[in-house]
Design a protein around this motif. Structure first.
Motif, mmCIF file in Angstrom:
data_model
loop_
_atom_site.group_PDB
_atom_site.id
_atom_site.type_symbol
_atom_site.label_atom_id
_atom_site.label_comp_id
_atom_site.label_asym_id
_atom_site.label_seq_id
_atom_site.Cartn_x
_atom_site.Cartn_y
_atom_site.Cartn_z
ATOM 1 N N SER A 1 0.833 -1.204 0.000
ATOM 2 C CA SER A 1 0.000 0.000 0.000
ATOM 3 C C SER A 1 0.864 1.249 0.000
ATOM 4 O O SER A 1 1.967 1.267 0.537
ATOM 5 N N LEU A 2 0.343 2.272 -0.645
ATOM 6 C CA LEU A 2 0.931 3.608 -0.606
ATOM 7 C C LEU A 2 0.070 4.376 0.383
ATOM 8 O O LEU A 2 -0.950 4.943 0.030
ATOM 9 N N SER A 3 0.477 4.314 1.639
ATOM 10 C CA SER A 3 -0.441 4.672 2.722
ATOM 11 C C SER A 3 -0.458 6.138 3.108
ATOM 12 O O SER A 3 -1.230 6.528 3.969
ATOM 13 N N SER A 4 0.395 6.944 2.507
ATOM 14 C CA SER A 4 0.378 8.357 2.884
ATOM 15 C C SER A 4 0.248 9.208 1.625
ATOM 16 O O SER A 4 0.173 8.696 0.515
ATOM 17 N N SER B 1 7.304 11.665 -3.974
ATOM 18 C CA SER B 1 7.716 10.721 -2.938
ATOM 19 C C SER B 1 6.521 10.367 -2.071
ATOM 20 O O SER B 1 5.563 11.132 -1.953
ATOM 21 N N THR B 2 6.598 9.187 -1.482
ATOM 22 C CA THR B 2 5.555 8.706 -0.588
ATOM 23 C C THR B 2 6.117 7.568 0.254
ATOM 24 O O THR B 2 7.256 7.140 0.055
ATOM 25 N N THR B 3 5.328 7.084 1.175
ATOM 26 C CA THR B 3 5.699 5.940 1.995
ATOM 27 C C THR B 3 5.012 4.700 1.452
ATOM 28 O O THR B 3 3.817 4.722 1.165
ATOM 29 N N VAL B 4 5.772 3.634 1.298
ATOM 30 C CA VAL B 4 5.234 2.338 0.886
ATOM 31 C C VAL B 4 5.197 1.453 2.118
ATOM 32 O O VAL B 4 6.149 1.423 2.909
ATOM 33 N N VAL B 5 4.090 0.742 2.304
ATOM 34 C CA VAL B 5 3.987 -0.211 3.407
ATOM 35 C C VAL B 5 3.811 -1.609 2.833
ATOM 36 O O VAL B 5 2.944 -1.845 1.998
ATOM 37 N N PHE B 6 4.670 -2.513 3.288
ATOM 38 C CA PHE B 6 4.573 -3.928 2.961
ATOM 39 C C PHE B 6 4.029 -4.617 4.202
ATOM 40 O O PHE B 6 4.660 -4.557 5.257
ATOM 41 N N GLU B 7 2.867 -5.230 4.093
ATOM 42 C CA GLU B 7 2.293 -5.993 5.211
ATOM 43 C C GLU B 7 2.513 -7.466 4.897
ATOM 44 O O GLU B 7 1.925 -7.993 3.951
ATOM 45 N N ASN C 1 13.804 2.985 -0.512
ATOM 46 C CA ASN C 1 14.891 2.711 0.425
ATOM 47 C C ASN C 1 14.452 2.980 1.858
ATOM 48 O O ASN C 1 13.288 3.230 2.114
ATOM 49 N N ASN C 2 15.393 2.916 2.778
ATOM 50 C CA ASN C 2 15.162 3.156 4.210
ATOM 51 C C ASN C 2 14.080 2.249 4.813
ATOM 52 O O ASN C 2 13.113 2.729 5.405
ATOM 53 N N GLN D 1 7.945 -0.432 6.396
ATOM 54 C CA GLN D 1 7.787 0.811 5.636
ATOM 55 C C GLN D 1 9.062 1.128 4.880
ATOM 56 O O GLN D 1 10.168 0.863 5.362
ATOM 57 N N GLY D 2 8.904 1.706 3.718
ATOM 58 C CA GLY D 2 10.032 2.192 2.938
ATOM 59 C C GLY D 2 9.666 3.517 2.310
ATOM 60 O O GLY D 2 8.483 3.842 2.144
ATOM 61 N N GLN D 3 10.665 4.307 1.952
ATOM 62 C CA GLN D 3 10.443 5.611 1.335
ATOM 63 C C GLN D 3 10.619 5.489 -0.171
ATOM 64 O O GLN D 3 11.685 5.086 -0.651
ATOM 65 N N LEU D 4 9.554 5.815 -0.918
ATOM 66 C CA LEU D 4 9.566 5.729 -2.370
ATOM 67 C C LEU D 4 9.780 7.119 -2.965
ATOM 68 O O LEU D 4 9.169 8.086 -2.517
ATOM 69 N N ARG D 5 10.629 7.171 -3.979
ATOM 70 C CA ARG D 5 10.826 8.413 -4.721
ATOM 71 C C ARG D 5 10.846 8.075 -6.201
ATOM 72 O O ARG D 5 11.550 7.149 -6.628
#
Length: 135
Positions: free
Chosen positions: A42-45, A62-68, A109-110, A129-133
């Motif tokens: 999910s792209l949760s933010s 950029s956004t935050t990616v969440v892998f559940e 990353n991150n 969570q990871g940071q997508l750009r």
């Protein structure tokens, strides 16, 4: 701008094969098969614009990616919600080893593990969570 479809498909391709199934945004309420593990992407933010191009177009987001990562519990009469630690560790390690995830359209990353818990429905879940750009 890179489309949401491109982001979701690219992320799914990167994690393909780690779990039995993969889903976008939310897990389904029910399924016809019985997977022992699955991953929800999910792209949760909010998707933030970082840069404005020379002609006024937006071209860097950029956004935050969440892998559940969900793994089926080991069920017994004495402990119906026992986490399968080995399988969870294998799946989470496999996701973390992908970082940084780099495609022609984006980089993630991150990685950070932000939560591990039971869903009280037969699975334990780990959130990464990871940071997508975009590029």
């Amino acid at each position: 701008m890179v489309s949401l479809k491109t982001l979701y498909y690219g992320i799914a391709k990167a994690v393909n094969g780690i779990c039995d199934k993969g889903y976008y945004q939310d897990r389904p309420a029910s399924v016809t098969d019985r997977p022992d593990s699955y991953i929800v992407i999910s792209l949760s933010s909010a998707v933030y614009n970082n840069e404005l191009g020379e002609r006024g177009e937006y071209n860097d987001f950029s956004t935050t990616v969440v892998f559940e990562v969900y793994v089926r519990d080991i069920v017994s009469a004495s402990n119906p919600n026992c986490i399968d630690v080995k399988t969870m560790d294998d799946k989470v390690s496999a996701v973390l080893k992908l970082f940084p995830i780099n495609t022609k359209d984006f980089k993630i990353n991150n990685p950070q593990i932000t939560l591990q818990t039971s869903d009280k429905s037969g699975f334990h879940v780990t959130f990464i969570q990871g940071q997508l750009r975009t590029k």
